[in-house]
Enzyme design. Structure first.
Site, PDB file in Angstrom:
ATOM      1  N   GLU A  63      87.087  -9.314  39.474  1.00  0.00           N
ATOM      2  CA  GLU A  63      87.664  -8.285  38.829  1.00  0.00           C
ATOM      3  C   GLU A  63      89.969  -8.037  38.531  1.00  0.00           C
ATOM      4  O   GLU A  63      89.748  -7.997  37.615  1.00  0.00           O
ATOM      5  CB  GLU A  63      86.937  -6.729  39.591  1.00  0.00           C
ATOM      6  CG  GLU A  63      86.203  -6.074  39.211  1.00  0.00           C
ATOM      7  CD  GLU A  63      85.316  -7.101  40.035  1.00  0.00           C
ATOM      8  OE1 GLU A  63      83.635  -6.644  39.406  1.00  0.00           O
ATOM      9  OE2 GLU A  63      85.167  -7.727  40.782  1.00  0.00           O
ATOM     10  N   GLY A  85      76.960  -6.054  33.518  1.00  0.00           N
ATOM     11  CA  GLY A  85      77.651  -5.874  32.712  1.00  0.00           C
ATOM     12  C   GLY A  85      78.282  -6.014  31.852  1.00  0.00           C
ATOM     13  O   GLY A  85      78.106  -6.603  30.917  1.00  0.00           O
ATOM     14  N   GLY A 114      79.253  -5.819  38.249  1.00  0.00           N
ATOM     15  CA  GLY A 114      78.142  -4.850  38.258  1.00  0.00           C
ATOM     16  C   GLY A 114      76.552  -5.234  38.710  1.00  0.00           C
ATOM     17  O   GLY A 114      76.102  -4.309  39.678  1.00  0.00           O
ATOM     18  N   ASP A 165      84.448  -2.605  41.746  1.00  0.00           N
ATOM     19  CA  ASP A 165      84.279  -1.052  41.276  1.00  0.00           C
ATOM     20  C   ASP A 165      82.801  -1.090  41.846  1.00  0.00           C
ATOM     21  O   ASP A 165      82.260  -1.706  43.075  1.00  0.00           O
ATOM     22  CB  ASP A 165      84.545  -0.380  40.346  1.00  0.00           C
ATOM     23  CG  ASP A 165      83.569  -1.588  38.955  1.00  0.00           C
ATOM     24  OD1 ASP A 165      83.140  -2.903  39.001  1.00  0.00           O
ATOM     25  OD2 ASP A 165      83.018  -0.740  37.965  1.00  0.00           O
TER      26      ASP A 165
END
Length: 348
Positions: A110, A19, A87, A118
């Site tokens: 990341e 995202g 995401g 995450d």
């Protein structure tokens, strides 16, 4: 078309690149990135509740969706025909069926952005064979479809040319019985072999090095391996970690290690706390510096603070994993799922 189960596929060359990344790429291609980034700085550069919590709300919604997918009563079928990053992994790997192809490219990059894997990634990374999850999360390495299948990130491998037939067959399945859905996919799936250069063929080195207790010890172990034999894979692994944010590496390793003893709900709650601390810039601005260096100016030369692993205070890392001290902050509260979360453990 698919009433008995959820069906997800991408539109174009990617399943989902994530995202945040999508939003940034759109801003770059439209020539509005400086305005976008300035708005982000203004939005998140202070700790006032009217600013940083707006960014936190995005993550709250995203992680809630991840949890619903992970515990949903209907099976989810995801066609990973293309890029699956960040995401994108959150909206697919938490589902029951993940179908990779020869076009699949998976990564959780990341740490190179000053963030951490995450979307509940600590849950599924910690459950990969051996210490492959630590390797994937710390280095941000890219995996192809065969590596996803071998590690368990994907449940099936189907050639891209057969996807249309698979979709037509799935459209005729009128039951949510996972065994019936699996049987349908099995008709089009095939066994595939790893490339000779695949990192999954290096599990002996990965388990030896990435099982160490600290990031520093992992790098030292890799360097010792490199001393005995010239190995481009080992050298690139070391380089990718040394380029990443030191504090992000420490957060990532701890997150994956703790996730081995946690359910997907606790992993997502931890992710939310970590993101909120990062948005508040309490101990580091690495996330914003990473975005600048990799996505804005593209000089690929982020100035991390702290700049070295030995400068990262363990007590500072500890603070990332506790609740935020702010009167207007609320911990992530996930919806009741009638004990379905417990069943998710068997999906990986």
């Amino acid at each position: 078309m698919f009433k008995a189960f959820n069906y997800c596929k991408g539109n174009g060359r990617a399943f989902c690149a994530g995202g945040d990344v999508v939003a940034v790429v759109q801003s770059v291609t439209e020539g509005r990135f400086k305005l976008y980034y300035a708005a982000c700085e203004e939005l998140w550069s202070t700790t006032s509740s009217s600013n940083w919590t707006m960014g936190a709300e995005y993550f709250r919604n995203e992680y809630t969706l991840n949890y619903i997918i992970a515990t949903y009563s209907k099976p989810q079928v995801s066609i990973l025909d293309g890029i699956v990053m960040g995401g994108g992994a959150g909206v697919s790997v938490h589902g029951r069926f993940r179908i990779a192809t020869e076009k699949t490219v998976f990564a959780m990059p990341e740490t190179s952005l000053g963030l951490f894997p995450d979307v509940g990634a600590s849950y599924f990374l910690s459950r990969l064979p051996g210490y492959f999850g630590e390797y994937v999360g710390l280095t941000g390495t890219r995996l192809d479809g065969t590596e996803m299948l071998a590690s368990g990130l994907a449940t099936h491998f189907v050639s891209s040319t057969n996807l249309k037939k698979l979709e037509e067959s799935l459209s005729k399945v009128e039951t949510s019985d996972p065994f019936a859905i699996c049987a349908c996919i099995d008709q089009f799936s095939k066994a595939v072999s790893l490339k000779a250069t695949s990192s999954y063929n290096r599990m002996d080195v990965i388990d030896k090095c990435f099982s160490k207790e600290t990031v520093e010890a992992i790098i030292v172990s890799l360097e010792k391996e490199a001393e005995s034999v010239h190995d481009e894979w080992i050298m690139s692994t070391i380089l990718s970690m040394k380029k990443a944010s030191p504090i992000s590496l420490k957060i990532t390793l701890r997150s994956i290690r703790e996730a081995r003893r946690q359910g997907v709900d606790k992993c997502l709650i931890n992710d939310y706390r970590l993101c909120c601390h990062i948005l508040r810039q309490e101990a580091s601005k690495d996330f914003f510096e990473g975005c600048r260096a990799i996505l804005v100016d593209k000089d690929k030369n982020p100035k991390w603070e702290p700049s070295r692993l030995d400068q990262v205070d363990d007590k500072v890392v500890d603070r990332y994993f506790v609740e935020v001290r702010d009167a207007n902050w609320e911990d992530l509260k996930l919806p009741a799922r009638h004990s379905l979360a417990a069943k998710y453990v068997s999906r990986m």
